[in-house]
Design a protein around this motif. Structure first.
Motif, short mmCIF file in Angstrom:
data_model
loop_
_atom_site.label_atom_id
_atom_site.label_comp_id
_atom_site.label_asym_id
_atom_site.label_seq_id
_atom_site.Cartn_x
_atom_site.Cartn_y
_atom_site.Cartn_z
N SER A 140 -28.90 -28.14 31.34
CA SER A 140 -29.48 -27.56 32.58
C SER A 140 -29.18 -28.44 33.78
O SER A 140 -28.83 -27.94 34.87
CB SER A 140 -30.99 -27.39 32.40
N LEU A 141 -29.33 -29.79 33.58
CA LEU A 141 -29.05 -30.70 34.68
C LEU A 141 -27.59 -30.64 35.10
O LEU A 141 -27.26 -30.68 36.30
CB LEU A 141 -29.45 -32.13 34.26
N ARG A 142 -26.70 -30.51 34.11
CA ARG A 142 -25.27 -30.42 34.43
C ARG A 142 -24.98 -29.16 35.23
O ARG A 142 -24.23 -29.17 36.23
CB ARG A 142 -24.45 -30.44 33.14
N LYS A 196 -35.79 -25.43 41.17
CA LYS A 196 -36.53 -24.97 39.99
C LYS A 196 -36.08 -25.72 38.74
O LYS A 196 -36.91 -26.05 37.87
CB LYS A 196 -36.33 -23.48 39.80
N ALA A 197 -34.76 -26.00 38.63
CA ALA A 197 -34.27 -26.75 37.46
C ALA A 197 -34.85 -28.16 37.41
O ALA A 197 -35.20 -28.68 36.33
CB ALA A 197 -32.74 -26.79 37.49
N MET A 198 -34.94 -28.80 38.59
CA MET A 198 -35.53 -30.13 38.63
C MET A 198 -37.00 -30.09 38.21
O MET A 198 -37.49 -30.96 37.48
CB MET A 198 -35.40 -30.71 40.05
N ILE A 199 -37.69 -29.05 38.65
CA ILE A 199 -39.10 -28.91 38.24
C ILE A 199 -39.18 -28.71 36.73
O ILE A 199 -40.06 -29.29 36.05
CB ILE A 199 -39.74 -27.74 39.00
N ASP A 200 -38.27 -27.88 36.18
CA ASP A 200 -38.25 -27.67 34.73
C ASP A 200 -37.97 -28.97 34.00
O ASP A 200 -38.54 -29.24 32.91
CB ASP A 200 -37.21 -26.61 34.37
N GLU A 201 -37.08 -29.81 34.57
CA GLU A 201 -36.77 -31.10 33.95
C GLU A 201 -38.01 -31.98 33.91
O GLU A 201 -38.30 -32.64 32.89
CB GLU A 201 -35.65 -31.78 34.71
N ASP A 202 -38.76 -32.00 35.04
CA ASP A 202 -39.99 -32.80 35.05
C ASP A 202 -40.98 -32.29 34.01
O ASP A 202 -41.64 -33.09 33.30
CB ASP A 202 -40.62 -32.75 36.44
#
Length: 390
Positions: free
Chosen positions: A268-270, A216-222
């Motif tokens: 968030s990525l960290r 979900k975090a990766m989706i939020d990053e995109d």
């Protein structure tokens, strides 16, 4: 279908009484399944002739009015049960895994036993539990409570309590206690392994949740990157449509927002990367723990199998010792009978000798009296001779 027992129409038994059959003058037997037995429905047997107990085959299938069982540890002709002269008898007919009455084996493997009298309430066992090593499947034996009813409908006598055998039980009590301790320890370790497996399942679930959060975090990053691209496009549009000062002010605002978004995205990525590292570490620990648990489980299974074999051997030893005690008891009884006969013979001989002694004493008294009379006559004769000489 052919059965050893004749087919009869059975009526359900009355409350608290024996089952009723068409023939009211036949002895009957009931086999009630015990909790540690291979499951089977209650069997009602009419003992108008010897009843065969054995494994089901094509021409003899299990029924509620026979003693045929769908059990792999039984022989086809395992044992016989019959009624004769007011008593019930059970005989092992050369079965492979044996027949037991109250945990006492009737004969050795593949040997026919002598008829054994059984009583109502006895615990009968046909065969022993057998484990297939290839499939790791245990085939249970038949264990049943035997209820016996006389031809008049009254329940047969219960099994009498035996006074002999205390020595045998005392001999094997320590070994049985050790086996019980081993089994309890095995159960405790098995419970611990189950607890560890439950913990592992929870950790795997938490790892899956962490992976879902990372996704979900990766989706939020995109989405954030798409938002930044949209903002840059809007910035280009504003540069074309608005004055330079307004553009610069808007640019500063957008750059600030961009910095905030980038800071938030980096944080968030960290966090996602850290959670991923933690999840990978936990997964490795879980794999190691699972491997250790599987090794412990295999070891516990080996201990359990060894303990079960030792328990079977101890039961066989106990049965053999019980037979020896029974033989010694019979010999002791015979010796007591011989001793009693010897004591009676001794008393009789003693009385005869006393009678002879009294007779000899009376004869001795008579002889002494005769000797005295003869001596007196001799003295008298001498005096007469002396007088005649004078």
């Amino acid at each position: 279908m052919v059965n050893i027992v004749g087919v009869r129409t059975l009526v359900p038994p009355s409350v608290g009484g024996p089952p009723i059959t068409e023939s009211k003058m036949m002895a009957r037997a009931i086999l009630q399944c015990r909790p540690n037995s291979h499951p089977f429905p209650e069997r009602t047997l009419v003992l108008d002739q010897p009843v065969k107990i054995g494994r089901s085959v094509a021409r003899a299938r299990p029924a509620t009015n026979n003693a045929i069982f769908d059990c792999k540890v039984l022989s086809r002709n395992h044992a016989l049960l019959w009624y004769e002269n007011g008593k019930f008898y059970l005989q092992d007919t050369k079965s492979s895994n044996g027949t037991f009455v109250n945990n006492q084996r009737l004969s050795k493997g593949s040997e026919e036993s002598a008829p054994r009298e059984v009583c109502s309430g006895d615990i009968v066992q046909f065969g022993v539990d057998v484990m297939e090593n290839s499939k790791k499947v245990t085939h249970g034996c038949i264990v049943a409570t035997l209820k016996l009813y006389m031809p008049d409908g009254q329940e047969a006598k219960a099994s009498p309590s035996t006074a002999v055998g205390g020595a045998v039980s005392s001999v094997s009590a320590q070994e049985l206690y050790q086996l019980r301790t081993y089994l309890q320890e095995a159960q405790h370790r098995e419970q611990q392994i189950e607890t560890k497996l439950a913990t592992l399942q929870r950790l795997v679930s938490s790892t899956q949740e962490a992976a879902t959060h990372s996704w979900k975090a990766m989706i939020d990053e995109d989405r954030l990157l798409q938002r930044l691209e949209t903002l840059e496009a809007q910035l280009t549009t504003y540069a074309k449509n608005y004055p330079e000062d307004s553009v610069r002010e808007e640019m500063r605002r957008l750059l600030d927002e961009k910095g905030q978004y980038e800071t938030t995205a980096k944080e968030s990525l960290r966090r996602v990367l850290q959670e991923k590292l933690d999840a990978v570490t936990k997964l490795a620990d879980l794999e190691r723990t699972l491997s250790t648990s599987e090794d412990e489980l295999a070891h516990m299974k080996e201990i359990f199998e060894t303990t079960q074999k030792e328990l079977v051997e101890l039961l066989e030893k106990q049965s053999a010792q019980s037979e020896q005690v029974a033989q010694l008891t019979e010999k002791l009884k015979a010796a007591e009978d011989q001793l009693k006969d010897a004591e009676e013979n001794y008393e009789q001989e003693k009385k005869e000798l006393q009678n002879k002694l009294s007779e000899k004493s009376s004869e001795e008294n008579k002889l002494m009296a005769r000797i005295e009379s003869i001596t007196a006559e001799s003295d008298f004769t001498k005096e007469q001779l002396c007088a005649m000489k004078a």
